[in-house]
Design a protein around this motif. Structure first.
Motif, PDB file in Angstrom:
ATOM      1  N   ARG A 111      -4.407   2.102   2.791  1.00  0.00           N
ATOM      2  CA  ARG A 111      -4.411   0.807   2.110  1.00  0.00           C
ATOM      3  C   ARG A 111      -4.029   0.960   0.629  1.00  0.00           C
ATOM      4  NH1 ARG A 111      -9.072   0.066   5.395  1.00  0.00           N
ATOM      5  NH2 ARG A 111     -10.377   0.872   3.699  1.00  0.00           N
ATOM      6  N   LEU A 112      -4.564   2.006  -0.008  1.00  0.00           N
ATOM      7  CA  LEU A 112      -4.227   2.247  -1.410  1.00  0.00           C
ATOM      8  C   LEU A 112      -2.741   2.494  -1.569  1.00  0.00           C
ATOM      9  CD1 LEU A 112      -7.191   4.537  -2.571  1.00  0.00           C
ATOM     10  CD2 LEU A 112      -6.740   2.182  -3.290  1.00  0.00           C
ATOM     11  N   ARG A 113      -2.166   3.274  -0.662  1.00  0.00           N
ATOM     12  CA  ARG A 113      -0.749   3.599  -0.784  1.00  0.00           C
ATOM     13  C   ARG A 113       0.122   2.355  -0.660  1.00  0.00           C
ATOM     14  NH1 ARG A 113       3.459   4.584   2.509  1.00  0.00           N
ATOM     15  NH2 ARG A 113       5.112   5.873   1.604  1.00  0.00           N
ATOM     16  N   GLU A 114      -0.251   1.426   0.232  1.00  0.00           N
ATOM     17  CA  GLU A 114       0.518   0.192   0.350  1.00  0.00           C
ATOM     18  C   GLU A 114       0.477  -0.591  -0.956  1.00  0.00           C
ATOM     19  OE1 GLU A 114       2.445  -0.855   2.758  1.00  0.00           O
ATOM     20  OE2 GLU A 114       2.065   0.940   3.945  1.00  0.00           O
ATOM     21  N   ARG A 115      -0.696  -0.603  -1.612  1.00  0.00           N
ATOM     22  CA  ARG A 115      -0.802  -1.299  -2.890  1.00  0.00           C
ATOM     23  C   ARG A 115      -0.014  -0.569  -3.976  1.00  0.00           C
ATOM     24  NH1 ARG A 115      -5.979  -2.094  -2.831  1.00  0.00           N
ATOM     25  NH2 ARG A 115      -6.747  -0.560  -4.351  1.00  0.00           N
ATOM     26  N   TRP A 116      -0.024   0.766  -3.910  1.00  0.00           N
ATOM     27  CA  TRP A 116       0.719   1.541  -4.906  1.00  0.00           C
ATOM     28  C   TRP A 116       2.218   1.338  -4.771  1.00  0.00           C
ATOM     29  CZ3 TRP A 116      -2.481   6.559  -3.714  1.00  0.00           C
ATOM     30  CH2 TRP A 116      -3.773   6.405  -4.246  1.00  0.00           C
ATOM     31  N   LEU A 117       2.694   1.164  -3.524  1.00  0.00           N
ATOM     32  CA  LEU A 117       4.113   0.900  -3.326  1.00  0.00           C
ATOM     33  C   LEU A 117       4.534  -0.391  -4.022  1.00  0.00           C
ATOM     34  CD1 LEU A 117       4.636   1.889   0.419  1.00  0.00           C
ATOM     35  CD2 LEU A 117       5.814   2.870  -1.543  1.00  0.00           C
ATOM     36  N   GLU A 118       3.695  -1.416  -3.934  1.00  0.00           N
ATOM     37  CA  GLU A 118       3.996  -2.674  -4.612  1.00  0.00           C
ATOM     38  C   GLU A 118       3.972  -2.493  -6.132  1.00  0.00           C
ATOM     39  OE1 GLU A 118       1.245  -5.546  -3.191  1.00  0.00           O
ATOM     40  OE2 GLU A 118       1.926  -5.443  -1.105  1.00  0.00           O
ATOM     41  N   ALA A 119       2.968  -1.732  -6.612  1.00  0.00           N
ATOM     42  CA  ALA A 119       2.868  -1.506  -8.057  1.00  0.00           C
ATOM     43  C   ALA A 119       4.062  -0.711  -8.575  1.00  0.00           C
ATOM     44  CB  ALA A 119       1.566  -0.778  -8.379  1.00  0.00           C
ATOM     45  N   MET A 120       4.555   0.233  -7.784  1.00  0.00           N
ATOM     46  CA  MET A 120       5.689   1.054  -8.208  1.00  0.00           C
ATOM     47  C   MET A 120       6.921   0.194  -8.460  1.00  0.00           C
ATOM     48  SD  MET A 120       7.579   4.102  -6.082  1.00  0.00           S
ATOM     49  CE  MET A 120       8.173   2.904  -4.879  1.00  0.00           C
ATOM     50  N   GLU A 121       7.098  -0.848  -7.667  1.00  0.00           N
ATOM     51  CA  GLU A 121       8.296  -1.674  -7.793  1.00  0.00           C
ATOM     52  C   GLU A 121       8.141  -2.796  -8.812  1.00  0.00           C
ATOM     53  OE1 GLU A 121       9.395  -3.059  -3.965  1.00  0.00           O
ATOM     54  OE2 GLU A 121      10.034  -1.092  -3.260  1.00  0.00           O
ATOM     55  N   SER A 122       6.912  -3.120  -9.183  1.00  0.00           N
ATOM     56  CA  SER A 122       6.710  -4.276 -10.063  1.00  0.00           C
ATOM     57  C   SER A 122       6.231  -3.919 -11.458  1.00  0.00           C
ATOM     58  CB  SER A 122       5.697  -5.238  -9.422  1.00  0.00           C
ATOM     59  OG  SER A 122       4.437  -4.596  -9.239  1.00  0.00           O
ATOM     60  N   LEU A 123       5.750  -2.690 -11.672  1.00  0.00           N
ATOM     61  CA  LEU A 123       5.149  -2.329 -12.949  1.00  0.00           C
ATOM     62  C   LEU A 123       5.929  -1.213 -13.624  1.00  0.00           C
ATOM     63  CD1 LEU A 123       1.362  -2.266 -11.934  1.00  0.00           C
ATOM     64  CD2 LEU A 123       2.590  -4.105 -13.118  1.00  0.00           C
TER      65      LEU A 123
END
Length: 685
Positions: free
Chosen positions: A481-493
């Motif tokens: 679950r953390l990795r899925e959230r990190w993938l979103e953060a990688m592309e937006s932040l």
């Protein structure tokens, strides 16, 4: 008006005229830096419109050279030796691929010393190039000296059977001196080819540095000196802006740095005040000629007073672990007596392998920070942080994924890891397999569907969750679950914010909140993030893959260093070079045993002498001995090992001089006889 109470010699140093080159000499603790600071203040008061050029250490002269080039319109980027080594590898790439015309035309023999091991050849050649740059020696001079030196040596070789030469040479290398005329002729041809190759690669390196503007400090110093000599008006403007120059630790000036000062202030160095002690030159990396530096002074004063004389104590214990515990106990005692942590230092010849000492201090809740020739990227805490970034970018890099799964934040057992590495009991195969099936990673994946990477799939798809214990399955699901959230953060932040989120959520904090281990972990992560962010800032189009590749290159380099001072509240674990110009109330000089302090003498694979030219160590081809006759002769005649250990003794004395009140010298193991390397602790005892 002089604010400090100075003695007569210091006052004479402060009040000496500024028109000529004036040197301030003195042993460590004699008040040189105090007198130099007052001399600078007096110069500012006498001429408020001119800003004196103040160099607290020779490294600052490198920064001055970069600023000078930039102000003159040159787009210079200051890089370290790790980046420079990559540039040198780029320059040598056609050589390693044997693409030079000289090979196809049989003008060069590829069987030259060291070339059978390309990586080792590049490292050795780059170390030679660094020393040549420090000495201000250009590629053309290298080749001409090599040709002349080789001709003179081999045309009239010395008496290789001289008893004095044999006595100064280890018996294991006596066979290299048993070289007859045909063997010397063969070595001569190999040496000439080596000189041509080194010169051509060196010239290409200089060309790349000049065209890209990516320069080390030594490159910038040479470029700045050339710029000033080619532009007398610029040199005059710099000299007018900086009517005087004051250089502390001047014994560490390289010939190239001295040449830059000459380009500004003239051959007589009018207005320059070098301050230091010729016998305190300790750098094992940079080429220095302290006697030549101070010989330019028309007048000088030598300070003889001793303002820093610490009480010394030595102790040897049975093992390195016992030594680490002994040091931790002594540091704890000093802290209990009221000394501030930042006023305590533990000095080593090198801090590349001091984790045992760091752990012993942290176990006593003593906050520590390591500075010097330490590789931030190879620290276990940095590797844990990098592993999480790798898990986001490529979960099929199983070396990094296993590190994350086994670390405290996830903490899977060996049995759980074995389960995750196994095939599911009844895997459900897709009915249709697309040739370009994307993996659930980044939008532009490097995934190859033909690879069978079970661990990565089991972690990100959960195909083995049912075979794990409920607790282990929950941990894997949380990471997913953390990795899925990190993938979103990688592309937006931005990268820095993204990395902070990943490390905050994915890393286990070491120790108690606010404790020594937690603070040391935060310092290390901040250093790592600063380095990665610095790489991003220089490359607007850099991706996470580029950042991770950069980190992997860095973690394997032995040229990495970190001299950042973390301020108050930390005991410092420093290399001797990182302690230059600093003083502490209490100092431990640690690991003073043969092989550690001093380190073993290991001659470079390639040496260079302006008189003898290129001197390769390795003998190749149809050789009867592992070393060349010229190398054995030169090492013995130049007393290279003796000079090396003399410098190590100077470094030891310098480490002791950093203490104001207490100097505690420690070592482990039984002392040796001091034949191969001296036992400095026993010499002090």
């Amino acid at each position: 008006m002089i604010a400090l109470e100075l003695d007569r010699e210091q006052r004479s140093a402060v009040e000496a005229p500024y028109g000529a080159c004036f040197a301030i000499l003195g042993a460590p603790g004699s008040g040189k830096s105090t007198a130099l600071a007052e001399r600078v203040a007096r110069a500012r008061a006498a001429n408020p419109r001119a800003e004196p050029l103040t160099i607290a250490s020779p490294n600052e002269l490198d920064e001055f050279a970069v600023a000078l080039l930039r102000s003159n319109g040159s787009p210079v980027t200051l890089v370290d030796d790790v980046d420079a080594e990559a540039t040198f590898a780029e320059a040598a790439a056609p050589l390693l691929e044997l693409q030079w015309e000289e090979f196809s035309q049989d003008q060069l023999d590829p069987e030259i010393p060291g070339l059978r091991s390309p990586a080792r050849f590049l490292q050795s050649a780059f170390r030679l190039i660094r020393r040549l740059r420090d000495a201000g020696i250009e590629p053309s001079f290298v080749l001409s000296s090599a040709l002349t030196g080789a001709t003179e040596f081999y045309a009239n070789p010395p008496n290789l059977a001289d008893p004095k030469l044999l006595y100064a040479t280890k018996p294991a290398y006596h066979d290299s001196l048993d070289a007859k005329a045909p063997e010397l002729e063969r070595q001569y041809r190999r040496e000439i080819d080596l000189a041509k190759i080194i010169t051509k690669v060196y010239a290409r390196y200089v060309e790349i540095v000049g065209s890209t503007g990516r320069m080390t400090g030594r490159d910038a110093v040479i470029a700045a000196a050339k710029c000033l000599r080619g532009n007398p008006a610029l040199a005059a403007a710099v000299r007018e802006r900086h009517a005087c120059a004051f250089v502390d630790d001047a014994q560490e000036l390289t010939p190239a740095q001295l040449d830059l000062l000459v380009a500004i202030f003239g051959e007589s160095l009018a207005g320059v005040t070098p301050c230091g002690e010729p016998g305190c030159a300790i750098s094992p990396v940079r080429v220095t000629q302290p006697q030549a530096t101070f010989a330019r002074a028309q007048t000088r004063v030598e300070l003889r007073a001793k303002y820093r004389e610490a009480r010394r104590e030595v102790q040897r214990v049975s093992s390195v672990r016992d030594e680490a515990q002994l040091i931790a106990e002594r540091v704890a005692e000093w802290l209990a007596e009221g000394y501030r942590p930042e006023r305590i230092a533990v000095l080593f010849r090198s801090v590349q392998s001091v984790q045992l000492y760091e752990d012993a201090l942290l176990a006593r809740e003593i906050p520590v920070v390591v500075c010097g020739d330490v590789n931030v990227f190879a620290d276990r805490r940095a590797l844990d942080a990098l592993a999480l970034l790798w898990n986001v970018h490529d979960p099929f890099r199983h070396d990094w994924l296993l590190r994350t799964l086994g670390n405290p934040a996830v903490g899977l057992s060996d049995a759980s890891l074995a389960t995750l590495c196994a095939e599911p009991p009844s895997p459900q195969r897709p009915l249709f397999a697309l040739d370009q099936e994307p993996a659930p990673t980044t939008r532009a994946s490097r995934w190859d569907p033909k690879r069978d990477l079970r661990l990565g799939w089991n972690v990100i798809r959960g195909e083995q969750d049912g075979a794990l214990s409920p607790d282990a399955a929950g941990r894997v699901q949380n990471l997913r679950r953390l990795r899925e959230r990190w993938l979103e953060a990688m592309e937006s932040l931005p990268f820095e914010e993204f990395a902070r989120i990943v490390w905050r959520e994915g890393l286990a904090r070491e120790g108690e909140p606010g404790g020594a281990r937690a603070r040391a972990q935060q310092v290390l992560l901040r250093r790592l993030l600063d380095r990665l962010s610095g790489y991003i800032r220089g490359r607007a189009d850099a991706t996470l893959a580029d950042v991770l590749a950069y980190a992997e290159d860095r973690m394997d380099s032995d040229l990495e260093s970190c001299a950042e001072d973390c301020g108050e509240g930390f005991v410092h674990l420093l290399s001797v070079e990182a302690a230059q110009g600093r003083e502490f109330d209490n100092v431990v000089v640690a690991d003073v045993r043969a092989g550690a302090f001093p380190r073993w003498y290991a001659p470079e694979a390639f040496l260079f002498s302006p008189k003898l030219g290129m001197i390769p160590k390795e003998n190749v081809g149809e050789a009867m001995a592992s070393r060349t006759a010229k190398f054995t002769y030169y090492v013995a005649r130049s007393k290279a090992a003796q000079h090396y250990y003399d410098r190590e003794r100077r470094a030891f004395a310098y480490a002791l001089s950093r203490a104001r009140k207490h100097a505690f010298v420690t070592a482990s193991g039984a002392p040796t006889r001091g034949v191969t390397a001296p036992e400095l602790l026993e010499e002090l005892r």
